[in-house]
Design an enzyme around this catalytic site. Structure first.
Site, PDB file in Angstrom:
ATOM      1  N   ILE A 234       4.020 -19.946   6.493  1.00 11.62           N
ATOM      2  CA  ILE A 234       4.992 -20.326   7.617  1.00 11.62           C
ATOM      3  C   ILE A 234       5.873 -21.718   7.202  1.00 11.62           C
ATOM      4  O   ILE A 234       6.734 -21.996   7.903  1.00 11.62           O
ATOM      5  CB  ILE A 234       4.380 -20.688   9.003  1.00 11.62           C
ATOM      6  CG1 ILE A 234       3.279 -22.020   8.790  1.00 11.62           C
ATOM      7  CG2 ILE A 234       3.578 -19.418   9.399  1.00 11.62           C
ATOM      8  CD1 ILE A 234       2.976 -22.414  10.116  1.00 11.62           C
ATOM      9  N   ASP A 235       5.164 -22.265   5.978  1.00 10.25           N
ATOM     10  CA  ASP A 235       6.111 -23.635   5.558  1.00 10.25           C
ATOM     11  C   ASP A 235       7.390 -23.717   5.059  1.00 10.25           C
ATOM     12  O   ASP A 235       7.960 -24.558   5.176  1.00 10.25           O
ATOM     13  CB  ASP A 235       4.869 -24.322   4.922  1.00 10.25           C
ATOM     14  CG  ASP A 235       3.611 -24.745   5.479  1.00 10.25           C
ATOM     15  OD1 ASP A 235       3.531 -24.795   6.601  1.00 10.25           O
ATOM     16  OD2 ASP A 235       2.670 -25.029   4.786  1.00 10.25           O
TER      17      ASP A 235
ATOM     18  N   ARG B 212       3.685 -28.678   6.171  1.00 12.04           N
ATOM     19  CA  ARG B 212       2.791 -29.727   4.934  1.00 12.04           C
ATOM     20  C   ARG B 212       3.851 -30.688   4.606  1.00 12.04           C
ATOM     21  O   ARG B 212       4.078 -31.633   5.112  1.00 12.04           O
ATOM     22  CB  ARG B 212       2.470 -28.722   3.822  1.00 12.04           C
ATOM     23  CG  ARG B 212       1.004 -29.071   3.116  1.00 12.04           C
ATOM     24  CD  ARG B 212       0.552 -27.831   2.243  1.00 12.04           C
ATOM     25  NE  ARG B 212       1.502 -27.452   1.520  1.00 12.04           N
ATOM     26  CZ  ARG B 212       1.087 -26.724   0.101  1.00 12.04           C
ATOM     27  NH1 ARG B 212       0.133 -26.771  -0.384  1.00 12.04           N
ATOM     28  NH2 ARG B 212       2.314 -26.105  -0.558  1.00 12.04           N
TER      29      ARG B 212
ATOM     30  N   VAL C 251       0.755  -1.138   0.240  1.00  7.47           N
ATOM     31  CA  VAL C 251      -0.083   0.105   0.070  1.00  7.47           C
ATOM     32  C   VAL C 251       0.960   1.220  -0.092  1.00  7.47           C
ATOM     33  O   VAL C 251       0.797   2.178  -0.935  1.00  7.47           O
ATOM     34  CB  VAL C 251      -0.885   0.008   1.195  1.00  7.47           C
ATOM     35  CG1 VAL C 251      -1.603   1.525   1.335  1.00  7.47           C
ATOM     36  CG2 VAL C 251      -1.871  -1.051   0.964  1.00  7.47           C
ATOM     37  N   ARG C 252       1.781   1.352   0.786  1.00  3.84           N
ATOM     38  CA  ARG C 252       2.602   2.800   1.112  1.00  3.84           C
ATOM     39  C   ARG C 252       3.469   2.777   0.081  1.00  3.84           C
ATOM     40  O   ARG C 252       3.752   3.957  -0.495  1.00  3.84           O
ATOM     41  CB  ARG C 252       3.333   2.672   2.535  1.00  3.84           C
ATOM     42  CG  ARG C 252       2.371   2.621   3.547  1.00  3.84           C
ATOM     43  CD  ARG C 252       3.039   3.102   4.919  1.00  3.84           C
ATOM     44  NE  ARG C 252       1.901   3.719   5.576  1.00  3.84           N
ATOM     45  CZ  ARG C 252       1.865   3.958   7.033  1.00  3.84           C
ATOM     46  NH1 ARG C 252       2.940   3.994   7.489  1.00  3.84           N
ATOM     47  NH2 ARG C 252       0.850   4.229   7.678  1.00  3.84           N
TER      48      ARG C 252
ATOM     49  N   LYS D 203      20.752 -41.371  28.112  1.00  3.88           N
ATOM     50  CA  LYS D 203      19.858 -40.272  28.004  1.00  3.88           C
ATOM     51  C   LYS D 203      18.644 -40.843  28.764  1.00  3.88           C
ATOM     52  O   LYS D 203      17.935 -41.742  28.669  1.00  3.88           O
ATOM     53  CB  LYS D 203      19.258 -40.328  26.293  1.00  3.88           C
ATOM     54  CG  LYS D 203      20.352 -39.487  25.361  1.00  3.88           C
ATOM     55  CD  LYS D 203      19.533 -39.268  24.162  1.00  3.88           C
ATOM     56  CE  LYS D 203      20.570 -38.506  23.264  1.00  3.88           C
ATOM     57  NZ  LYS D 203      20.649 -37.057  23.717  1.00  3.88           N
TER      58      LYS D 203
END
Length: 320
Positions: free
Chosen positions: A127-128, A172, A25-26, A214
């Site tokens: 985000i994938d 995904r 936009v800007r 562990k």
């Protein structure tokens, strides 16, 4: 000559989408262009739900998660008649070009509009981190911080109870988010879609870790590989160690974007306007070696492949 552009967000939301809208936009306004925001992605385009945006429309948006324009999945957009209606809706509002923020499914819509003669630019918002033609996507780094924080918390309780924890991460069919989070979170085991996996091999690795002393472990696994609750039962049965599964789910998509996502989104948004003013359409924006780049959107969808970070996985295995 472009005088007015549209902007929409499509597919799954990602932190930084608002910053990208703000950048579009800007940057457009600074070039004397008008901007129209489309609500709910391609669905809003088809239903003619749009609003004119000015610089104040995007005030205080750079730090907000989600997308104030909304997003929706709209598979009917594959239909050419539906896309024709969308194009007519844009034309009657004087929109000359469209910026689409989303993943590769969103890119497909932009590609089809471009093929029908309407110029589009795609920005990678997911985000994938699974979009070709870019090192990173908008939202990835924020999601990474969210996942690592969750792993840190799981480690606290896993350590207290000498428990094995399985954490399912979004992505995904791309393991980038899981792999990076596993390294940063110190996960003992990683299961990725890019690497063949059997639960027997995983159990053997866990048993080997137990034999080394562990007391607890965290397994990071990308979604869609298996039912992690069933996997947890199997691991507990075979190792005799309490095992719990955690699906992080949609919290990974939320939250204020981290600084890098805000910068990346702002740069990509501004760059999309540069491309449109240069006469480009049917392109997608990326960042490679910290420089803005653009590719044919068809290549990004059909021909280009994201390289797997095999060296990262090698590093992770040395640190198990």
């Amino acid at each position: 000559m472009i005088k007015k552009i549209g902007v929409l967000t499509s597919g799954g939301d990602a932190p930084g989408m608002n910053a990208a809208i703000r950048g579009v936009v800007r940057a457009a306004l600074s070039e004397g262009l008008e901007v129209c925001g489309i609500y709910d992605g391609y669905l809003g385009l088809y239903e003619d739900r749009m609003i004119n945006l000015d610089r104040y429309s995007v005030s205080d948006m750079i730090n907000r998660g989600g997308t104030f324009l909304g997003s929706a999945r709209f598979p009917e957009f594959r239909n050419e008649d539906v896309r024709s209606v969308a194009i007519e809706n844009m034309k009657k509002r004087g929109i000359d070009a469209l910026v689409v923020i989303g993943g590769d499914g969103s890119y497909m819509g932009a590609k089809r509009l471009t093929e029908m003669g309407f110029p589009c630019i795609g920005l990678p918002g997911t985000i994938d981190n699974d979009v070709a033609g870019t090192d990173y996507t908008i939202g990835y780094f924020t999601a990474l911080e969210t996942v690592v924080e969750a792993i840190d918390r799981l480690r606290d309780t896993s350590s207290s109870h000498q428990r094995i924890s399985i954490v399912e991460v979004m992505g995904r069919y791309c393991g980038d988010l899981t792999l990076a989070a596993a390294i940063a979170g110190g996960c003992e085991f990683i299961v990725l879609p890019e690497i063949p996996y059997t639960r027997e091999e995983l159990v053997n690795e866990i048993k080997a870790g137990i034999a080394k002393g562990k007391k607890h472990a965290i397994v990071a696994i990308t979604e869609h590989i298996c039912d992690i609750n069933e996997l947890a039962k199997y691991i507990e049965q075979e190792t005799k160690r309490e095992t719990r599964a955690t699906v992080l789910g949609h919290i990974q998509r939320g939250g204020a974007p981290v600084a890098y996502d805000r910068i990346l989104a702002s740069r990509m948004g501004a760059y999309s306007i540069e491309l449109l003013l240069q006469g480009y359409g049917g392109r997608c924006v990326g960042i490679q070696n910290e420089k803005m780049v653009h590719h044919d959107i068809i290549d990004a969808i059909e021909n280009m492949k994201r390289p797997f970070k095999g060296d990262w996985l090698d590093t992770a295995k040395k640190l198990y």
